[in-house]
Design a protein around this motif. Structure first.
Motif, mmCIF file in Angstrom:
data_model
loop_
_atom_site.group_PDB
_atom_site.id
_atom_site.type_symbol
_atom_site.label_atom_id
_atom_site.label_comp_id
_atom_site.label_asym_id
_atom_site.label_seq_id
_atom_site.Cartn_x
_atom_site.Cartn_y
_atom_site.Cartn_z
ATOM 1 N N ILE A 194 0.825 -1.207 0.000
ATOM 2 C CA ILE A 194 0.000 0.000 0.000
ATOM 3 C C ILE A 194 0.862 1.261 0.000
ATOM 4 O O ILE A 194 0.612 2.192 -0.765
ATOM 5 C CB ILE A 194 -0.988 -0.026 1.196
ATOM 6 N N ASP A 195 1.914 1.259 0.831
ATOM 7 C CA ASP A 195 2.804 2.429 0.869
ATOM 8 C C ASP A 195 3.451 2.640 -0.496
ATOM 9 O O ASP A 195 3.554 3.766 -0.989
ATOM 10 C CB ASP A 195 3.895 2.226 1.920
ATOM 11 N N ALA A 196 3.919 1.528 -1.094
ATOM 12 C CA ALA A 196 4.603 1.633 -2.382
ATOM 13 C C ALA A 196 3.631 2.107 -3.460
ATOM 14 O O ALA A 196 3.964 2.967 -4.290
ATOM 15 C CB ALA A 196 5.212 0.289 -2.761
ATOM 16 N N LEU A 197 2.405 1.567 -3.434
ATOM 17 C CA LEU A 197 1.399 1.978 -4.419
ATOM 18 C C LEU A 197 1.092 3.474 -4.285
ATOM 19 O O LEU A 197 0.942 4.181 -5.284
ATOM 20 C CB LEU A 197 0.120 1.153 -4.241
ATOM 21 N N ALA A 198 1.033 3.943 -3.035
ATOM 22 C CA ALA A 198 0.760 5.372 -2.807
ATOM 23 C C ALA A 198 1.898 6.222 -3.372
ATOM 24 O O ALA A 198 1.665 7.254 -4.014
ATOM 25 C CB ALA A 198 0.575 5.632 -1.317
ATOM 26 N N MET A 199 3.142 5.786 -3.150
ATOM 27 C CA MET A 199 4.288 6.548 -3.666
ATOM 28 C C MET A 199 4.285 6.597 -5.191
ATOM 29 O O MET A 199 4.504 7.642 -5.795
ATOM 30 C CB MET A 199 5.601 5.897 -3.203
ATOM 31 N N PHE A 200 4.045 5.432 -5.796
ATOM 32 C CA PHE A 200 4.036 5.383 -7.274
ATOM 33 C C PHE A 200 2.874 6.202 -7.825
ATOM 34 O O PHE A 200 2.975 6.839 -8.870
ATOM 35 C CB PHE A 200 3.938 3.937 -7.766
ATOM 36 N N SER A 201 1.774 6.178 -7.108
ATOM 37 C CA SER A 201 0.598 6.911 -7.511
ATOM 38 C C SER A 201 0.905 8.408 -7.589
ATOM 39 O O SER A 201 0.439 9.111 -8.481
ATOM 40 C CB SER A 201 -0.484 6.636 -6.481
ATOM 41 N N ASP A 202 1.713 8.883 -6.639
ATOM 42 C CA ASP A 202 2.037 10.313 -6.564
ATOM 43 C C ASP A 202 3.246 10.679 -7.415
ATOM 44 O O ASP A 202 3.583 11.865 -7.529
ATOM 45 C CB ASP A 202 2.317 10.708 -5.103
ATOM 46 N N ASP A 203 3.944 9.712 -7.952
ATOM 47 C CA ASP A 203 5.165 10.001 -8.703
ATOM 48 C C ASP A 203 4.804 10.323 -10.155
ATOM 49 O O ASP A 203 4.315 9.451 -10.879
ATOM 50 C CB ASP A 203 6.106 8.792 -8.640
ATOM 51 N N PRO A 204 5.049 11.557 -10.608
ATOM 52 C CA PRO A 204 4.618 11.937 -11.962
ATOM 53 C C PRO A 204 5.297 11.117 -13.057
ATOM 54 O O PRO A 204 4.779 11.027 -14.163
ATOM 55 C CB PRO A 204 5.016 13.418 -12.065
ATOM 56 N N ASP A 205 6.432 10.538 -12.756
ATOM 57 C CA ASP A 205 7.145 9.803 -13.795
ATOM 58 C C ASP A 205 6.888 8.307 -13.791
ATOM 59 O O ASP A 205 7.513 7.555 -14.541
ATOM 60 C CB ASP A 205 8.638 10.104 -13.708
ATOM 61 N N THR A 206 5.997 7.863 -12.927
ATOM 62 C CA THR A 206 5.590 6.452 -12.966
ATOM 63 C C THR A 206 4.232 6.402 -13.648
ATOM 64 O O THR A 206 3.289 7.077 -13.236
ATOM 65 C CB THR A 206 5.510 5.860 -11.547
ATOM 66 N N GLU A 207 4.155 5.605 -14.709
ATOM 67 C CA GLU A 207 2.949 5.578 -15.513
ATOM 68 C C GLU A 207 2.086 4.367 -15.179
ATOM 69 O O GLU A 207 0.868 4.373 -15.327
ATOM 70 C CB GLU A 207 3.369 5.492 -16.987
ATOM 71 N N ILE A 208 2.749 3.287 -14.776
ATOM 72 C CA ILE A 208 2.048 2.028 -14.528
ATOM 73 C C ILE A 208 2.804 1.308 -13.408
ATOM 74 O O ILE A 208 4.008 1.466 -13.253
ATOM 75 C CB ILE A 208 1.998 1.173 -15.821
ATOM 76 N N VAL A 209 2.063 0.526 -12.609
ATOM 77 C CA VAL A 209 2.697 -0.152 -11.480
ATOM 78 C C VAL A 209 2.570 -1.665 -11.634
ATOM 79 O O VAL A 209 1.511 -2.164 -12.010
ATOM 80 C CB VAL A 209 2.048 0.267 -10.137
ATOM 81 N N VAL A 210 3.660 -2.384 -11.367
ATOM 82 C CA VAL A 210 3.621 -3.832 -11.330
ATOM 83 C C VAL A 210 3.747 -4.256 -9.866
ATOM 84 O O VAL A 210 4.644 -3.809 -9.153
ATOM 85 C CB VAL A 210 4.773 -4.458 -12.152
ATOM 86 N N MET A 211 2.824 -5.101 -9.436
ATOM 87 C CA MET A 211 2.817 -5.544 -8.047
ATOM 88 C C MET A 211 2.983 -7.065 -8.011
ATOM 89 O O MET A 211 2.189 -7.787 -8.594
ATOM 90 C CB MET A 211 1.474 -5.126 -7.445
#
Lengths: 289, 381
Positions: free
Chosen positions: A189-206
């Motif tokens: 959840i913490d990592a998803l929140a960080m990636f969510s707020d990071d303008p240069d991350t477009e997609i997340v792999v979990m």
């Protein structure tokens, strides 16, 4: 851009004079990470390839403005090392050490409550932002800079999946190994929140695995809060119940914690779930095209 | 590490938690003698590391030493859920007035300890948690303040007033024990109140944190009581994580996640894994050789898949280990090798130059799984 580690990282290595500590400090520095200090009690005043070694984390922070720590201290002293780093105000603490007693980690978690330090691990491969900084043991050569954020419980699955992504020219913003221990620092959840707020991350792999309910809780978080596409992968579909598969984390008990249940929870949250590491990269490619 | 009931109760006794008088028996004759000593009647309980004994014929009330011998003989002969049984626990029969449930455990999702208590003991607690969760009191314990009197009052309020004092006493002692022996679970089901008012732990389920065993050599030594597969024991000695499964494709990989993923990919390719084996980080040539020996010692194995993605683990060392192992074990089955990561190119070169007839190289994880599955089923790949 990146999360957790990047160009601003000023790395301190606790346990720098041990075999693994020295080996990975060199690899991280060769990757371009700004390694500013090391700490080994009893060896203050020495240096490792010109990197000054201090007696305490507080000394190292005072002298070098280190803001990130990587911990290679043996398990029975590692919880103390984490607490020392947090106490000295280190912002990001990455604990690689495997086998820290759970009772001590429960105390560490309680101490972290309400403090601004972020703990990654223990028993994790670390964090890498390709092209910027590598803090841990992830082989930098398989990564390439880009816009995919990756978070995984398993270390070697980080390597495998990053390798699949890189082969298809799908670069990564940051890859985070959160570790497989029962009590750990940041989670999905913490990592998803960080990636969510990071303008240069477009997609997340979990990347999850059997045991616990972290993936299920992450699924709920994704449907509420994550606006970016997420691709999932769960290891352990064929693991028999009640058998411990290496990690403290990887054990299926009863009806919950199975790979099936996790995949279903993620799919219900709109996550595309791959059945092989290769398919992860294929799904990312499709989502980005 | 999961303890046997009697081992958990020996720890309870050390912490002054009341338990019934009990005697461990390893033969039918011992069980008869123990029952004699306990007054001619007893409860005979199988000692295993899994639950479900009550429903599975693992607990018998007996009213004579003769009957105790018969039950013990059956339990020792038949085993339990496919596992060998080496001992039973004979305990005195106590006049029970009420049955409760309590447990202390590490809650992974919060990183705190969780204490549970319900007045509805002796039942399937997971079933109760599903159907009537409100019947179970839950208290989170922050490890920085520990179990406080208010926590205990909150828990025992679930019980009838005349049972609270005895239960509170046990909770406090169990929490101390949990911390001091580095347990991640202390469960008492049922916790009973006797007709004379005393509260007693009738069963025990204790799990010790493996990572903390280094500071509890006395508890570590209890491990010798557990039946263990000789192959698993050998693997453990070398620091390998090996779990026997029932397929025919032997699996060796590095890292638990990657090995589990390999198992899954083999299943998707139509194969069935014979085992889980994690060589761990920094696998040496010797570890790789031992891994192969361990996997090949299972006669069901008809092909082996080695899937290594090197981080700390170096591909050249893996390749040398494979060759060294082939010298040592002379396998009759094909070995599919997939190497990637640190020094993988060197490793692949070493294997190619060796031109060993048993070695089949694969470029990707999926290709390797397909090859291994096909070779195991005798289909020419």
């Amino acid at each position: 851009m990146s999360v957790l580690v990047g160009r601003d990282t000023r790395l301190l290595v606790q346990g720098i004079t041990g075999n693994e500590g020295t080996f990975h400090t060199r690899r991280n520095r060769d990757f371009g990470t700004n390694v500013v200090a090391g700490v080994t009690p009893g060896k203050g005043g020495q240096d490792v390839d010109g990197i000054p070694v201090f007696e305490t984390v507080a000394d190292a922070v005072r002298e070098t403005k280190a803001n990130t720590s990587m911990i290679f201290v043996p398990p029975r002293f590692a919880a103390d090392a984490i607490l020392e780093a947090v106490d000295a105000g280190i912002g990001v603490v990455v604990a690689i050490t495997e086998g820290i007693p759970v009772r001590e980690m429960a105390e560490v978690r309680a101490y972290l409550d309400g403090r601004s330090s972020v703990l990654v691990g223990p028993n994790c491969p670390g964090v890498i932002s390709p092209g910027e900084a590598n803090v841990g043991i992830i082989p930098g050569e398989v990564c390439t800079p880009g816009r995919v954020g990756l978070v995984s419980r398993s270390g070697t699955l980080v390597y495998q999946i990053v390798h699949e992504l890189t082969r298809r020219h799908l670069g990564q913003s940051t890859c985070i190994g959160i570790g497989g221990d029962p009590v750990h620092g940041i989670g999905f959840i913490d990592a998803l929140a960080m990636f969510s707020d990071d303008p240069d991350t477009e997609i997340v792999v979990m990347v999850g695995e059997i045991g616990g309910d972290d993936e299920e809780r992450a699924a709920a978080f994704i449907s509420e809060r994550v606006g970016k596409p997420v691709v999932g992968y769960i290891a352990g579909f064929t693991a028999p119940p009640g058998k411990r598969m290496g990690h403290a984390g990887a054990i299926v008990t009863g009806s919950s914690g199975t790979a099936q249940a996790k995949a279903e929870a993620l799919e219900a949250a709109g996550v595309k779930v791959a059945r092989t590491p290769t398919e992860v990269a294929e799904l990312v490619q499709v989502a980005l095209s | 590490m999961d303890l046997y009931e009697h081992q958990g109760k020996e720890l309870f006794a050390r912490y002054d938690i009341p338990v019934p008088r009990g005697i461990v028996a390893t033969t039918a004759e011992d069980a008869a003698r123990a029952t004699e000593e306990l007054g001619g009647r007893s409860v005979v309980k199988i000692q295993v590391q899994v639950g479900g004994r009550g429903k599975g014929g693992g607990v018998a009330l007996v009213d004579s030493p003769q009957r105790a011998a018969e039950e013990a003989e059956r339990m020792l002969r038949d085993g339990f859920k496919g596992m060998p049984v080496t001992r039973v626990l004979c305990e005195e029969l106590l006049p029970i007035a009420r049955e409760f449930y309590t447990s202390l455990l590490l809650d992974r999702s919060t990183g705190r300890y969780l204490a549970l208590m319900t007045a509805e003991g002796g039942v399937d607690i997971e079933e109760l948690a599903r159907t009537r969760p409100e019947a179970i009191r839950r208290v989170q314990v922050d490890p920085s303040i520990g179990m406080r009197p208010f926590h205990v009052r909150e828990l025992v309020a679930a019980l009838p007033s005349e049972s609270r004092q005895g239960a509170a006493d046990i909770i406090g002692k169990a929490y101390r024990m949990l911390l001091e022996v580095d347990a991640t679970l202390v469960e008492i089901n049922p916790l009973v109140q006797l007709e004379d008012g005393r509260v007693v732990a009738l069963d025990s389920k204790v799990t010790i944190d493996d990572s903390a065993l280094f500071r509890h050599p006395d508890i570590e030594s209890l491990r010798s009581a557990f039946p263990i597969d000789p192959v698993e024991a050998r693997a453990k000695e070398k620091g390998l994580q090996y779990v026997k499964l029932d397929g025919d494709v032997g699996i060796i990989g590095n890292g638990a996640g990657l090995v589990m993923s390999t198992l899954d990919v083999v299943a998707q390719a139509g194969g069935r894994a014979a085992n889980f084996l994690d060589v761990g980080g920094g696998a040496s040539a010797d570890q790789m050789a031992t891994s192969l020996e361990v996997v090949l010692s299972d006669p069901a194995v008809s092909s082996v898949l080695i899937n290594i993605f090197g981080g700390i683990t170096r591909g050249d060392l893996v390749a040398r280990g494979v060759l060294e192992a082939l010298e040592r074990v002379q396998p009759k089955v094909p070995i599919v090798v997939r190497l990637d990561g640190t020094n993988a190119a060197e490793g692949r070169k070493i294997l190619a130059e060796a031109q060993h007839p048993n070695i089949v190289s694969a470029a990707t994880m999926i290709e390797a799984a397909q090859l291994a599955a096909a070779l195991a089923s005798g289909v020419a790949a």
